[in-house]
Design an enzyme around this catalytic site. Structure first.
Site, PDB file in Angstrom:
ATOM      1  N   ARG A  73       0.742  -1.226  -0.154  1.00 30.39           N
ATOM      2  CA  ARG A  73      -0.165  -0.010  -0.011  1.00 30.39           C
ATOM      3  C   ARG A  73       1.005   1.316  -0.013  1.00 30.39           C
ATOM      4  O   ARG A  73       0.528   2.134  -0.610  1.00 30.39           O
ATOM      5  CB  ARG A  73      -0.767  -0.147   1.238  1.00 30.39           C
ATOM      6  CG  ARG A  73      -2.129   0.957   0.880  1.00 30.39           C
ATOM      7  CD  ARG A  73      -2.919   1.108   2.137  1.00 30.39           C
ATOM      8  NE  ARG A  73      -3.579  -0.057   2.915  1.00 30.39           N
ATOM      9  CZ  ARG A  73      -4.395  -0.107   3.693  1.00 30.39           C
ATOM     10  NH1 ARG A  73      -5.145   0.929   4.225  1.00 30.39           N
ATOM     11  NH2 ARG A  73      -5.295  -1.185   4.068  1.00 30.39           N
ATOM     12  N   GLY A 123       4.132   1.817  -1.104  1.00 28.30           N
ATOM     13  CA  GLY A 123       4.496   1.796  -2.609  1.00 28.30           C
ATOM     14  C   GLY A 123       3.713   2.237  -3.533  1.00 28.30           C
ATOM     15  O   GLY A 123       3.875   3.100  -4.357  1.00 28.30           O
ATOM     16  N   GLY A 124       2.560   1.650  -3.639  1.00 29.33           N
ATOM     17  CA  GLY A 124       1.593   2.059  -4.342  1.00 29.33           C
ATOM     18  C   GLY A 124       1.184   3.431  -4.169  1.00 29.33           C
ATOM     19  O   GLY A 124       1.090   4.220  -5.129  1.00 29.33           O
ATOM     20  N   CYS A 140      -1.976 -12.580  -2.490  1.00 29.35           N
ATOM     21  CA  CYS A 140      -2.794 -11.312  -2.146  1.00 29.35           C
ATOM     22  C   CYS A 140      -4.337 -11.718  -1.670  1.00 29.35           C
ATOM     23  O   CYS A 140      -4.784 -11.106  -1.120  1.00 29.35           O
ATOM     24  CB  CYS A 140      -2.949 -10.475  -3.433  1.00 29.35           C
ATOM     25  SG  CYS A 140      -2.319 -11.212  -5.079  1.00 29.35           S
ATOM     26  N   GLU A 153      -2.674  -2.692  -7.330  1.00 34.25           N
ATOM     27  CA  GLU A 153      -3.289  -3.910  -6.426  1.00 34.25           C
ATOM     28  C   GLU A 153      -2.543  -3.911  -5.127  1.00 34.25           C
ATOM     29  O   GLU A 153      -1.352  -4.060  -5.117  1.00 34.25           O
ATOM     30  CB  GLU A 153      -3.362  -5.442  -6.837  1.00 34.25           C
ATOM     31  CG  GLU A 153      -4.132  -6.393  -6.206  1.00 34.25           C
ATOM     32  CD  GLU A 153      -3.449  -7.726  -6.505  1.00 34.25           C
ATOM     33  OE1 GLU A 153      -3.346  -7.935  -7.413  1.00 34.25           O
ATOM     34  OE2 GLU A 153      -3.124  -8.312  -5.656  1.00 34.25           O
TER      35      GLU A 153
END
Lengths: 525, 525
Positions: A243, A245-246, A302, A265
Site C-alpha cells: 500500500r 509503495g502503491g 494477495c 493492487e
C-alpha cells in the site's frame, strides 16, 4: 543462456550504472550471481522514447498479428526451459511445482489474451448510422471503437515472479490492448526478470515489431520507477505491491502535468465468513482446509485468508481446535525475501502484542534462514470493531479468528471491513438466509465473492475479478486478472461522418473484421 | 407552481440557512425572485445519509422498475410545461427555441437510458461454468456482473441548464447504473434546478423508491460542494465546468480516506483542420459555417471551434475574408451570467493583446448588458507552437486561425495540442492522404473526430464519445454523453461457486433476464 546483468531497452542490452542489485536465495541466504547495476533517468528516457515511437504502429497492428505476437511471447518463455524454473525457484524460495505451475499460468494467460485480441470484443464497436431524414435534425453517422491509451509502465510483484511480473497479467493485457510496455524488474527476482524479458525481446524481434514495444529497466532505489511514472510518454501504470509503495507512485501519477490512470493492487485480508450450519456440519474439514489455504506459498498470496469470522459456540471451538492442530502440523516454508521475512515477524509480533488478541497456535519455526512460522490468533467482534489496526494486512501465513456473539455482530464486522479483493462464505443450505443478509454488504466490499472454497487461487477467465474497492486496489472498476483486464488500457474514440475509406477497419461499413458490433442499438453478426 | 427557494433532500423541501443565491437575468441584468439560502454541512450529511440508506435497495431495482423510473422523470419534467422553459430562458439568456430543444434532449436522454437499462448489456455478464474434470486443476464456477458504485455527486454546468444539469447526462447515467444522486444546483439557474429537482423528487415518490435516491442542494460558496465530494458515502462525482473548479474538487476526491472516481469535463478548444482542397473548393461556405458554429449559444459550448488550422495561401485568405464578413453580420447574443461575460472580455483582451496575434474581425457589440461580441484572430503556426498560452480556452464566441506554411507544420500543430473533446477535418477526397497523416495524431488527442461538420452539436447515441484526453476531461476512458456514460458508475463483481438460489438474477443459470451474456467465451442469447 548466461544471465548478463543488463537492462533490455528495445532490442539492446544496456548495462546500468547505478548501485548493483543482486538476488538472495531466501532458502540459503546466499547472494546469487550476477548482479544488475541499476538504470538511470537517461535509460528511462530512452525506453520511453522507443515506446512512444513504437506506439502508433503497434496500436494499429492487425488482430492476427498482435495475437501471434502474444503467442510468440508464450512460446519464447516456454523455450527457456528448466533454466527459468531453476532461477525463479532460487530467487523466490518457492517450490519447483509451484513455479512450474506459475509458468503454465503465465503462458496460458498470454495465449488467452491472443484469443481475446482475435475476438475483437474489446474494441466495443458501436455504429449509429446517419439518419438524414430525421426531424427536427438529421443525425450524422457516428462510429465508436476503442484505442490503446499509450505506453504503459508495469511494476511487477515479488510474490508471483512470473504471473504478476515482467510478462504477467499487466504486461499481457497492456500488450493485448495495443500499448507498448516498459517494465521495471522487481529487485527480488532480477534474473527471472532478465530471462523473461529476453523472451519478450526475442518475440518482438521475431514478429518484426518496432523495438520499443517492450523494455525492461532495473532500479537501484526508487529513481527509475519514479521517473518512469513521471514520464509524459507513459499513459498508464500497472502496479502490484504494498500500500505504501502503491500510494507513493499513485501520487506521482496524479500530480503529473497530465494525470494518468494508475492501477495498483495493494492489500487485502480476504475475510472468510463461516456460517453456523457449515461450521457445525463440517467444522473439522473447514479447519484443515483453512490452514491449507492460509499456508499456501507461505501465506504470501494477495488473496490469503487473513480473517475468519464466525459465531461463538462449540462448533467454532471445534473448528479452532482442528485448525490449531493442522497449523502445528504444517511445514514451515521459506519466504520470498529477507525483508519480507523480517516484516512478517514484526507484523506478527504486533498482533501477538495486542492486549485484545489471544494466540491460538503457532506452527513450526522451520530451520531455514527465512522461514515463515504460521500463526493463528483470535479476538472478539467487539474488540475487532473497536480497533482498526486489526484490519492491517499481515503479509504471510497469519490469520485472525473473529468470534461474534450473533448474526448481527457478523454483519457489523462485514460492514466495517475495508475494501477487499475477495470475501468468502462457508455455508450450507440452512445458512442461506444469513448469506442473503451478508451478500449485499460483501458486494460493496469485495471484487470477488466465493462460496465453499478458499480465496487463494485466482482463475484466469472471462468472469474473474481480481480487484476491489480501495484499499485493495486503486480502482474498483477494473480487474488485473482475467480477460476484462484489457479494458484498463483502452479509451473510446468516436468517428463522426468519417468517410469509409478513412475509417479504421473495425468501424468500416462492411465490418471486414467480422466483429460483434452494436449497430443502431442492436447486436450485429 | 411557485418556486419556494428550498433545497430538496429526499422527499422534503428544506430551506438553507446560508447566504442566499439568486439568479440574474443576463439579458436585463435584473435579479430574479425568489432566492435560495445556501445549504450547510448538516444538509450534505442528511442528503448523503438518505442516499446511502437508499443505495442497497435502489441498486437492486429490477430492470423494468428502474427503466420506468427514468421514464417517469422525463414525463414529470415535460409536465412542468412552459414554466420550465420561461424560467430557464430568464436564468440563462438562451433563446426559447434552444431551451425547448434542450428539454427534448434531456427527456430523450432519460428515455434512452431506460432502453439501456432494459437491454441489460451494461451488466456485462460473463459466465465461466465449472469444469470439475479439468486437469491438472478443476475450474470452479465463475460469474460476473456489474454493480453500482454507490451514491454519486453531480455538479451541473452553467451552459446547459437542462441537459448538463440537475437531470442531465450525469444524473441520468448514474440513476441508470443504480446509483442514488445528490446534485448541487448551479448558482446561475437555481429556479430551473428547483423545477427539475421537484420533477425528479415526484418521480421518486410515484415510483415508490426510497427517498434518498435523489436530493438537490444549494451552495452559497464552495462549502457544500466540497463537503459533498468529501463525504465517505459518495462513491463517484460527475462534474462539468472550468478547469480550475474541476481541479479543486478532483484533488478533494483523490485525497479522501477512500479516493473515488472523479469525472470532470473541463475545457477544450476543439481544433478544426481545413485541408487544402476543401478550403479551395468550399472556402466561402466553410467560412460562413464556421462562424455559425462559433457563435452558436454565444460560443458557450464545450465543443465550440476555438482553433482553425489551415495552410496559408489565397484559399485561406478567401476563407478568412468570408468568415470575417459573416462575423460582422452576426447578431450579438446574451451570455449566461455577468461573471462569464466579464471573463470573456478578459480572455478576449488577453488574446488581442498578444503581440503575435492579429485581429481579423469583431462582430457587433450588442446592446444588452451581457452580450458576447464575437471575434476572430489569426496567428502563424510557428507563433502558436512557441506560446502555449494560445491553447487556453476562451469561453465564448472567439476563435483563432492558425496559418501553416505546409503540411508538416499542420501536423506539428496537431501534435502539440492538449487533449480535446473533438477534432474536426474539413476535407475532400483529394485531401485524404493528408487526413491519413493527421488521423493517428488526432486519435491520440481527442475523444471525437469528425469530418465535414462542426463540433457543436453532440448526438446522444451509443457511439458518442463526449470525453477525451486530459485536460478536456479528467478520465479519457469515459464519455459523459451517450449510452456508454453508464459505465462510469459501475464496477464488476465475480461470484465464484455461489449457489444458483443466491445468485443475482443476471447471473443465474437460467438467464431469467434474457441477457446477452458471454458464456465460456461465446455470446449467448
Amino acid at each position: 543462456m548466461a544471465l548478463e546483468g543488463t537492462q533490455l531497452i528495445g532490442q539492446q542490452a544496456i548495462r546500468g550504472s547505478q548501485s548493483p542489485i543482486a538476488a538472495v536465495n531466501p532458502a540459503t541466504g546466499k547472494t546469487l550471481e550476477p548482479s544488475w547495476p541499476g538504470g538511470t533517468r537517461e535509460d528511462v528516457d530512452k525506453a520511453c522514447r522507443l515506446a512512444w515511437e513504437a506506439f502508433d504502429r503497434y496500436r494499429e497492428t492487425g488482430l492476427e498479428e498482435r495475437a501471434r505476437f502474444l503467442e510468440t511471447c508464450a512460446d519464447e518463455i516456454e523455450a527457456i526451459g528448466d533454466e527459468l524454473i531453476e532461477r525463479a525457484v532460487a530467487e523466490s524460495g518457492l517450490a519447483e511445482g509451484r513455479i512450474t505451475g506459475e509458468r503454465g499460468r503465465t503462458c496460458n494467460q498470454l495465449r488467452l489474451f491472443a484469443r481475446v485480441v482475435r475476438d475483437g470484443e474489446w474494441l466495443d464497436v458501436r455504429v449509429d448510422p446517419a439518419l438524414p431524414d430525421r426531424s427536427p435534425m438529421p443525425r450524422a453517422d457516428h462510429r465508436q471503437r476503442h484505442v490503446a491509451l499509450g505506453p504503459v509502465a508495469v511494476f511487477g510483484a515479488s510474490n508471483f515472479p512470473l504471473a504478476f511480473s515482467v510478462a504477467g497479467g499487466d504486461t499481457a493485457s497492456a500488450l493485448a490492448a495495443g500499448c507498448p510496455v516498459v517494465a521495471k524488474a522487481h529487485p527480488a527476482h532480477p534474473g527471472t526478470s532478465e530471462l523473461v524479458g529476453r523472451a519478450i525481446q526475442r518475440a518482438v524481434g521475431k514478429c518484426g515489431l518496432p523495438e520499443g514495444v517492450f523494455s525492461l529497466l532495473y532500479d537501484s532505489g526508487f529513481e527509475v520507477g519514479q521517473a518512469l511514472v513521471s514520464d509524459a510518454r507513459i499513459k498508464a501504470v500497472g502496479f502490484t505491491g504494498s500500500r505504501k509503495g502503491g500510494h507513493a507512485l499513485w501520487q506521482i501519477a496524479q500530480q503529473r502535468d497530465e494525470p494518468i490512470p494508475f492501477y495498483a493492487e495493494m492489500s487485502s485480508i480476504n475475510p472468510v465468513f463461516a456460517l453456523p450450519k457449515a461450521l457445525e456440519g463440517q467444522g473439522e474439514d473447514l479447519g484443515r482446509a483453512f490452514i491449507n489455504s492460509l499456508n499456501l506459498g507461505a501465506g504470501q498470496f494477495c488473496t490469503n485468508p487473513g480473517l475468519l469470522i464466525a459465531e461463538k459456540g462449540p462448533a467454532l471451538d471445534r473448528f479452532v481446535q482442528t485448525a490449531a492442530e493442522a497449523l502445528r502440523d504444517t511445514s514451515a516454508q521459506t519466504m520470498l525475501t529477507p525483508g519480507i521475512h523480517e516484516a512478517y515477524g514484526q507484523s506478527m509480533s504486533r498482533l501477538a502484542g495486542n492486549s485484545k488478541v489471544r494466540e491460538i497456535a503457532r506452527g513450526p519455526q522451520g530451520s531455514g534462514p527465512h522461514t515463515c512460522q504460521p500463526a493463528l490468533f483470535q479476538t472478539t467482534a467487539q474488540d475487532f470493531l473497536a480497533d482498526r489496526s486489526l484490519q492491517e494486512e499481515v503479509f504471510g501465513a497469519t490469520s485472525l479468528v473473529i468470534e461474534c456473539n450473533d448474526t448481527t455482530e457478523m454483519q457489523q464486522v462485514a460492514e466495517q471491513l475495508e475494501g477487499q479483493l475477495t470475501a468468502s462464505l462457508q455455508m450450507e443450505e440452512a445458512d442461506y438466509d444469513q448469506a442473503r443478509r451478508l451478500l449485499p454488504i460483501l458486494e460493496r466490499k469485495a471484487g470477488r465473492i466465493l462460496a465453499n472454497g478458499w480465496p487463494t487461487g485466482v482463475e484466469v477467465c472471462d468472469a474473474m475479478v481480481h480487484g476491489g474497492p480501495y484499499p485493495s486496489t486503486s480502482d474498483s472498476r477494473t480487474t488485473s486478472v482475467g480477460t476484462a483486464a484489457i479494458y484498463r488500457f483502452l479509451r473510446p474514440v468516436c468517428y463522426q461522418n468519417i468517410p469509409d475509406a478513412l475509417q479504421p477497419e473495425a468501424t468500416r461499413e462492411a465490418n471486414p473484421l467480422g466483429l460483434n458490433r452494436l449497430v443502431d442499438g442492436k447486436r450485429e453478426g
